[in-house]
Design a protein around this motif. Structure first.
Motif, PDB file in Angstrom:
ATOM      1  N   PHE A 135       0.902  -1.117   0.109  1.00 51.52           N
ATOM      2  CA  PHE A 135       0.095   0.051  -0.020  1.00 51.52           C
ATOM      3  C   PHE A 135       1.055   1.173  -0.121  1.00 51.52           C
ATOM      4  CE2 PHE A 135      -4.403  -1.402   1.765  1.00 51.52           C
ATOM      5  CZ  PHE A 135      -4.205  -2.852   1.515  1.00 51.52           C
ATOM      6  N   ASN A 136       1.289   1.876  -1.131  1.00 55.23           N
ATOM      7  CA  ASN A 136       1.823   3.067  -1.112  1.00 55.23           C
ATOM      8  C   ASN A 136       0.892   4.176  -0.989  1.00 55.23           C
ATOM      9  OD1 ASN A 136       3.099   5.641  -2.142  1.00 55.23           O
ATOM     10  ND2 ASN A 136       4.487   4.473  -3.488  1.00 55.23           N
ATOM     11  N   LEU A 137       1.041   4.964   0.163  1.00 52.11           N
ATOM     12  CA  LEU A 137       0.228   5.892   0.880  1.00 52.11           C
ATOM     13  C   LEU A 137       0.532   7.367   0.441  1.00 52.11           C
ATOM     14  CD1 LEU A 137      -0.073   4.060   4.176  1.00 52.11           C
ATOM     15  CD2 LEU A 137      -1.700   4.230   2.558  1.00 52.11           C
ATOM     16  N   THR A 138       1.586   7.603  -0.502  1.00 53.87           N
ATOM     17  CA  THR A 138       2.018   8.868  -0.628  1.00 53.87           C
ATOM     18  C   THR A 138       0.913   9.815  -1.409  1.00 53.87           C
ATOM     19  OG1 THR A 138       2.755   8.104  -2.723  1.00 53.87           O
ATOM     20  CG2 THR A 138       4.540   8.177  -0.826  1.00 53.87           C
ATOM     21  N   GLN A 139       0.157   9.345  -2.061  1.00 57.07           N
ATOM     22  CA  GLN A 139      -1.133   9.949  -2.510  1.00 57.07           C
ATOM     23  C   GLN A 139      -2.149  10.667  -1.703  1.00 57.07           C
ATOM     24  OE1 GLN A 139      -2.645   8.746  -6.166  1.00 57.07           O
ATOM     25  NE2 GLN A 139      -0.564   8.028  -6.961  1.00 57.07           N
ATOM     26  N   MET A 140      -2.085  10.086  -0.548  1.00 56.23           N
ATOM     27  CA  MET A 140      -2.899  10.647   0.622  1.00 56.23           C
ATOM     28  C   MET A 140      -1.966  11.955   1.297  1.00 56.23           C
ATOM     29  SD  MET A 140      -4.622   7.030   2.118  1.00 56.23           S
ATOM     30  CE  MET A 140      -5.439   8.134   3.279  1.00 56.23           C
ATOM     31  N   ASN A 141      -1.987  13.059   0.664  1.00 54.57           N
ATOM     32  CA  ASN A 141      -0.923  13.837   1.264  1.00 54.57           C
ATOM     33  C   ASN A 141      -1.626  15.218   1.784  1.00 54.57           C
ATOM     34  OD1 ASN A 141      -2.053  14.854  -1.130  1.00 54.57           O
ATOM     35  ND2 ASN A 141       0.340  14.767  -2.295  1.00 54.57           N
ATOM     36  N   GLN A 142      -2.720  15.098   2.404  1.00 52.30           N
ATOM     37  CA  GLN A 142      -3.372  16.280   2.785  1.00 52.30           C
ATOM     38  C   GLN A 142      -3.058  16.764   4.527  1.00 52.30           C
ATOM     39  OE1 GLN A 142      -5.185  18.360   0.675  1.00 52.30           O
ATOM     40  NE2 GLN A 142      -4.254  16.918  -0.561  1.00 52.30           N
ATOM     41  N   ILE A 143      -2.862  17.811   4.615  1.00 49.63           N
ATOM     42  CA  ILE A 143      -3.000  18.161   6.094  1.00 49.63           C
ATOM     43  C   ILE A 143      -4.495  18.586   6.338  1.00 49.63           C
ATOM     44  CG2 ILE A 143      -2.061  20.254   7.484  1.00 49.63           C
ATOM     45  CD1 ILE A 143       0.040  20.492   5.941  1.00 49.63           C
ATOM     46  N   SER A 144      -5.056  17.612   7.001  1.00 47.98           N
ATOM     47  CA  SER A 144      -6.322  17.451   7.281  1.00 47.98           C
ATOM     48  C   SER A 144      -6.958  18.647   8.267  1.00 47.98           C
ATOM     49  CB  SER A 144      -6.714  16.071   7.937  1.00 47.98           C
ATOM     50  OG  SER A 144      -6.426  15.175   7.326  1.00 47.98           O
ATOM     51  N   GLU A 145      -6.138  19.008   9.406  1.00 50.09           N
ATOM     52  CA  GLU A 145      -6.782  20.170  10.391  1.00 50.09           C
ATOM     53  C   GLU A 145      -5.673  20.705  11.041  1.00 50.09           C
ATOM     54  OE1 GLU A 145     -10.211  20.152  13.455  1.00 50.09           O
ATOM     55  OE2 GLU A 145      -9.091  18.497  13.623  1.00 50.09           O
ATOM     56  N   LEU A 146      -5.467  21.896  11.071  1.00 53.38           N
ATOM     57  CA  LEU A 146      -4.516  22.783  11.773  1.00 53.38           C
ATOM     58  C   LEU A 146      -5.179  23.635  12.927  1.00 53.38           C
ATOM     59  CD1 LEU A 146      -1.774  23.982  12.415  1.00 53.38           C
ATOM     60  CD2 LEU A 146      -2.057  25.582  10.722  1.00 53.38           C
ATOM     61  N   LYS A 147      -4.856  23.380  14.050  1.00 58.76           N
ATOM     62  CA  LYS A 147      -5.514  24.270  15.320  1.00 58.76           C
ATOM     63  C   LYS A 147      -4.206  24.657  15.822  1.00 58.76           C
ATOM     64  CE  LYS A 147      -9.867  21.736  15.932  1.00 58.76           C
ATOM     65  NZ  LYS A 147     -10.494  23.027  15.887  1.00 58.76           N
TER      66      LYS A 147
ATOM     67  N   PRO B  57      -0.699  10.380   5.647  1.00 55.47           N
ATOM     68  CA  PRO B  57       0.591   9.436   5.424  1.00 55.47           C
ATOM     69  C   PRO B  57       1.593  10.193   4.462  1.00 55.47           C
ATOM     70  CG  PRO B  57      -1.347   8.283   4.843  1.00 55.47           C
ATOM     71  CD  PRO B  57      -2.047   9.405   5.487  1.00 55.47           C
ATOM     72  N   GLY B  58       0.836  10.868   3.453  1.00 56.17           N
ATOM     73  CA  GLY B  58       1.826  11.328   2.309  1.00 56.17           C
ATOM     74  C   GLY B  58       2.460  12.793   2.526  1.00 56.17           C
ATOM     75  N   VAL B  59       2.440  13.154   3.893  1.00 58.61           N
ATOM     76  CA  VAL B  59       2.742  14.668   4.328  1.00 58.61           C
ATOM     77  C   VAL B  59       4.293  14.190   4.737  1.00 58.61           C
ATOM     78  CG1 VAL B  59       2.607  16.651   5.533  1.00 58.61           C
ATOM     79  CG2 VAL B  59       0.570  15.525   4.448  1.00 58.61           C
ATOM     80  N   THR B  60       5.107  15.066   4.165  1.00 54.58           N
ATOM     81  CA  THR B  60       6.513  14.769   4.856  1.00 54.58           C
ATOM     82  C   THR B  60       6.957  15.979   5.937  1.00 54.58           C
ATOM     83  OG1 THR B  60       7.733  16.149   3.291  1.00 54.58           O
ATOM     84  CG2 THR B  60       7.301  13.754   2.998  1.00 54.58           C
ATOM     85  N   ARG B  61       7.906  15.477   6.734  1.00 46.85           N
ATOM     86  CA  ARG B  61       8.267  16.426   7.788  1.00 46.85           C
ATOM     87  C   ARG B  61       8.452  17.831   7.061  1.00 46.85           C
ATOM     88  NH1 ARG B  61      12.954  18.206   9.216  1.00 46.85           N
ATOM     89  NH2 ARG B  61      14.315  16.838   7.694  1.00 46.85           N
ATOM     90  N   LYS B  62       9.256  18.104   6.168  1.00 51.19           N
ATOM     91  CA  LYS B  62       9.579  19.469   5.421  1.00 51.19           C
ATOM     92  C   LYS B  62       8.425  19.972   5.002  1.00 51.19           C
ATOM     93  CE  LYS B  62      14.333  18.590   4.358  1.00 51.19           C
ATOM     94  NZ  LYS B  62      15.413  18.283   3.006  1.00 51.19           N
ATOM     95  N   ALA B  63       7.532  19.262   4.361  1.00 50.10           N
ATOM     96  CA  ALA B  63       6.320  19.853   3.773  1.00 50.10           C
ATOM     97  C   ALA B  63       5.559  20.158   4.945  1.00 50.10           C
ATOM     98  CB  ALA B  63       5.323  18.554   2.924  1.00 50.10           C
ATOM     99  N   LEU B  64       5.184  19.731   6.065  1.00 50.79           N
ATOM    100  CA  LEU B  64       4.541  20.240   6.953  1.00 50.79           C
ATOM    101  C   LEU B  64       5.088  21.536   7.650  1.00 50.79           C
ATOM    102  CD1 LEU B  64       2.302  20.108   9.114  1.00 50.79           C
ATOM    103  CD2 LEU B  64       3.794  18.581  10.531  1.00 50.79           C
ATOM    104  N   ASN B  65       6.447  21.554   7.826  1.00 56.73           N
ATOM    105  CA  ASN B  65       7.212  22.563   8.357  1.00 56.73           C
ATOM    106  C   ASN B  65       7.189  23.960   7.595  1.00 56.73           C
ATOM    107  OD1 ASN B  65       7.877  21.969  11.168  1.00 56.73           O
ATOM    108  ND2 ASN B  65       9.546  20.836  10.332  1.00 56.73           N
ATOM    109  N   SER B  66       6.866  23.837   6.116  1.00 58.92           N
ATOM    110  CA  SER B  66       6.930  24.629   5.214  1.00 58.92           C
ATOM    111  C   SER B  66       5.393  25.392   5.211  1.00 58.92           C
ATOM    112  CB  SER B  66       7.138  24.292   3.743  1.00 58.92           C
ATOM    113  OG  SER B  66       7.039  25.231   2.825  1.00 58.92           O
ATOM    114  N   PHE B  67       4.397  24.543   5.222  1.00 56.46           N
ATOM    115  CA  PHE B  67       3.240  24.853   5.702  1.00 56.46           C
ATOM    116  C   PHE B  67       2.947  25.671   6.794  1.00 56.46           C
ATOM    117  CE2 PHE B  67      -1.284  24.101   7.423  1.00 56.46           C
ATOM    118  CZ  PHE B  67      -2.041  24.330   6.214  1.00 56.46           C
ATOM    119  N   LEU B  68       3.676  25.261   7.912  1.00 56.29           N
ATOM    120  CA  LEU B  68       3.400  26.003   9.367  1.00 56.29           C
ATOM    121  C   LEU B  68       4.250  27.148   9.398  1.00 56.29           C
ATOM    122  CD1 LEU B  68       3.700  22.943  11.515  1.00 56.29           C
ATOM    123  CD2 LEU B  68       1.733  24.245  11.204  1.00 56.29           C
ATOM    124  N   ARG B  69       5.326  27.763   8.273  1.00 56.34           N
ATOM    125  CA  ARG B  69       6.046  28.761   8.291  1.00 56.34           C
ATOM    126  C   ARG B  69       5.523  29.977   8.883  1.00 56.34           C
ATOM    127  NH1 ARG B  69       7.695  28.150   3.445  1.00 56.34           N
ATOM    128  NH2 ARG B  69       6.101  29.664   2.610  1.00 56.34           N
TER     129      ARG B  69
END
Length: 274
Positions: free
Chosen positions: A110-122, A132-144
């Motif tokens: 099961f390659n889960l990389t296409q499930m790459n949404q940040i579902s909820e930020l509080k 599961p497709g969200v990487t560490r760098k992608a999240l920190n870029s989103f949180l910048r």
């Protein structure tokens, strides 16, 4: 070295001897019905790509690779595999060092990389839910622009759910802890297709004494208990200022003693490395 060769031979014999009565055209058609023809592959090159990570272990390719798009598809695929006795192997970015993606008995990857949404930020709760497709760098870029970040850094740009599955840590652990301390809730698809929320659906508890600590059970389970399809993570404020220093010590023991004294003094050290 001799022990490694012996273990490799044992695994190879077990893998080759395992019956694959489930691998039929009807089974593959059932998988295509769930994800579509464009999201399933039995090509040799694709299977070999998914049969190893960055560890020293040799490649054990799966028989089939599928790319689900959402948790519903993951659940339906797992149900199909479970009913036929087909092994299930989760796959994220493939940056692990444990050989956990090796399909020693074949099976369905099961390659889960296409499930790459940040579902909820509080931001007010310092939490975020990621697929599961969200990487560490992608999240920190989103949180910048929020003043927050996710500090667990194993070195590679790994998927966050994969980091939860492997119990990842890094040099920031001295201040911020490992994944064990930074995962608040998990959405997990069990092998039979049932969906489990380890701390309750939509909940982000900082502390709880109610029932089993299921989140801690799945963190570090290496994909053996279920497929993590969403992780709710603890965020931290970005330090206003940081400094780096390089220190020379006459011996390893002197370096250890200095580190202990710094921590005992309560100095807020973010990283300690060599």
């Amino acid at each position: 070295m001799a022990l490694r060769r012996t273990l490799d031979c044992a695994v190879r014999s077990f893998s080759q001897g395992a019956a694959k009565n489930w691998l039929t055209d009807d089974f593959l058609d059932a998988l295509r019905t769930v994800v579509g023809s464009s999201n399933i592959s039995t090509a040799t090159a694709v299977r070999e790509q998914h049969g190893h990570d960055e560890s020293m272990h040799r490649c054990f390719p799966p028989d089939v690779v599928v790319w689900p798009q959402n948790v519903g598809q993951v659940s339906r695929l797992a149900t199909t595999c479970y009913s036929q006795g087909a092994p299930i192997i989760p796959f994220g970015t493939g940056t692990g060092l444990e050989g956990g993606v090796s399909a020693v008995q074949g099976g369905v990857c099961f390659n889960l990389t296409q499930m790459n949404q940040i579902s909820e930020l509080k931001t007010e709760d310092f939490t975020v839910a990621v697929e599961p497709g969200v990487t560490r760098k992608a999240l920190n870029s989103f949180l910048r622009d929020t003043g927050l970040w996710f500090p667990v850094d194993p070195g590679a740009d790994a998927s966050l759910c994969g980091m939860a599955a492997t119990g990842a840590s890094g040099t920031n652990a001295v201040r911020y802890g490992t994944m064990c301390q930074n995962v608040l809730n998990l959405q997990v698809v069990l092998p039979d297709g049932r969906v489990l929320h380890t701390a309750g659906q939509g909940r982000r508890p900082r502390k709880s004494a109610a029932g089993y600590h299921l989140t801690g059970l799945f963190v570090g389970s290496e994909g053996t208990l279920g497929l993590i399809t969403q992780a709710t993570l603890r965020l931290h404020g970005i330090p206003e200022a940081t400094m780096a220093a390089v220190c020379a010590f006459p011996s390893v023991q002197a370096a250890v003693d200095s580190t202990v004294q710094v921590l005992q003094a309560g100095i807020p050290i973010a990283r300690i490395g060599e």
